[in-house]
Write an enzyme that holds these catalytic residues in place. Structure first.
Site, PDB file in Angstrom:
ATOM      1  N   GLU A  42       0.847  -1.200   0.000  1.00 44.89           N
ATOM      2  CA  GLU A  42       0.000   0.000   0.000  1.00 44.89           C
ATOM      3  C   GLU A  42       0.878   1.244   0.000  1.00 44.89           C
ATOM      4  OE1 GLU A  42      -3.726   1.809   2.607  1.00 44.89           O
ATOM      5  OE2 GLU A  42      -2.173   0.659   3.643  1.00 44.89           O
ATOM      6  N   LYS A 114      -9.424   1.487  -2.534  1.00 43.15           N
ATOM      7  CA  LYS A 114      -9.683   1.005  -1.174  1.00 43.15           C
ATOM      8  C   LYS A 114     -11.070   1.434  -0.703  1.00 43.15           C
ATOM      9  CE  LYS A 114      -7.480   1.258   3.423  1.00 43.15           C
ATOM     10  NZ  LYS A 114      -6.306   1.830   4.128  1.00 43.15           N
ATOM     11  N   CYS A 155      -5.136  -3.127   2.929  1.00 42.66           N
ATOM     12  CA  CYS A 155      -4.884  -2.807   4.332  1.00 42.66           C
ATOM     13  C   CYS A 155      -6.121  -2.970   5.215  1.00 42.66           C
ATOM     14  CB  CYS A 155      -4.288  -1.402   4.443  1.00 42.66           C
ATOM     15  SG  CYS A 155      -3.396  -1.092   5.994  1.00 42.66           S
TER      16      CYS A 155
END
Length: 285
Positions: A42, A114, A155
């Site tokens: 990330e 995300k 994440c």
């Protein structure tokens, strides 16, 4: 089908050009060791807590340095190169935390923004508000590649099992979890979350991570790893610094694990019935 996967661990700084050079160097190292799917962490392109400074260096995807370098390198090496994520400038002033997958021909296969924003208040005064700068995504992504079906997360997404379950039910055999986990949360939860997502969905998890103390002062947990469908850690890196984590992925292991414990097939719908006390010693009928 069996292929070799690589998770690249980095300690990205504030300069996208330097980070691109590191990405290229480590990806070449991974390819030289036989990896045909290479994942970076990330925020590969920049980790910068100062949002004004971050916005000043960002480009849209068409002009992004990391995206261009990854596309060129994927085509040169003939590999799948997955930029776990990098910050991309959006037209409305917000930022996308965007993953980018490039194929062996150098063309982009797909992207993933995300979905879940890291808005938390941790111990010792550590606080994050990702939603203040980033635009959350709304589309889960599943890519059918020549080695198997690859699902996407980034994440904090790992804490939302329904995202993984829906992709597994749709056929995902490998889930990507590129991350920049904080040291505090990583010490508590990183490995157990990755192994849980692998076990409960019967799939491989590949998680390239940031690791170390960054130029902007934050600390990330590292420990990039690859986990098999039975929850075994096949390979992992240390807590800090650069690393190339490699493992052979046999997609047949996914189907073997799901045959032993077919929980994806055995799942049932149900109704949640909340009961409340009607008085001393009794409950509602």
């Amino acid at each position: 089908m069996t292929f070799k996967a690589a998770a690249i661990q980095m300690c990205s700084g504030v300069d996208p050009r330097k980070n691109a050079e590191t990405m290229v160097r480590l990806a070449r190292e991974a390819a030289a060791q036989g990896a045909t799917y290479i994942q970076t962490p990330e925020m590969t392109g920049a980790l910068q807590r100062d949002r004004a400074a971050l916005r000043a260096i960002l480009k849209d995807e068409a002009n992004d340095l990391i995206a261009a370098a990854a596309a060129q390198l994927a085509g040169e090496l003939g590999v799948y190169l997955h930029v776990g994520s990098t910050p991309i400038a959006l037209a409305d002033g917000k930022i996308a935390n965007r993953g980018l997958l490039f194929g062996p021909n150098g063309q982009k296969i797909c992207d993933y923004d995300k979905i879940h924003m890291f808005d938390v208040d941790l111990d010792n005064g550590e606080s994050w508000r990702e939603s203040a700068a980033y635009q959350p995504g709304s589309i889960a992504r599943l890519a059918e590649l020549d080695f198997g079906k690859l699902g996407f997360s980034i994440c904090y997404d790992v804490r939302f099992p329904e995202l993984f379950r829906q992709q597994a039910v749709a056929g995902a055999e490998i889930m990507s979890v590129p991350a920049a986990f904080t040291r505090q949360t990583g010490e508590a939860h990183w490995e157990i979350l990755l192994r849980a997502r692998a076990i409960e969905n019967g799939l491989f998890v590949i998680a390239a991570a940031q690791g170390g103390t960054h130029e902007d002062g934050r600390e990330t947990f590292g420990h990039s790893m690859i986990v098999d469908p039975w929850g075994r850690v096949l390979a992992s890196a240390g807590p800090t610094g650069e690393a190339v984590v490699l493992a052979d992925i046999d997609v047949a292991a996914v189907h073997a694990a799901r045959a032993k414990i077919p929980n994806l097939k055995n799942a049932r719908s149900f109704v949640l019935d909340e009961v409340a006390p009607t008085g001393k010693g009794g409950v509602a009928a």
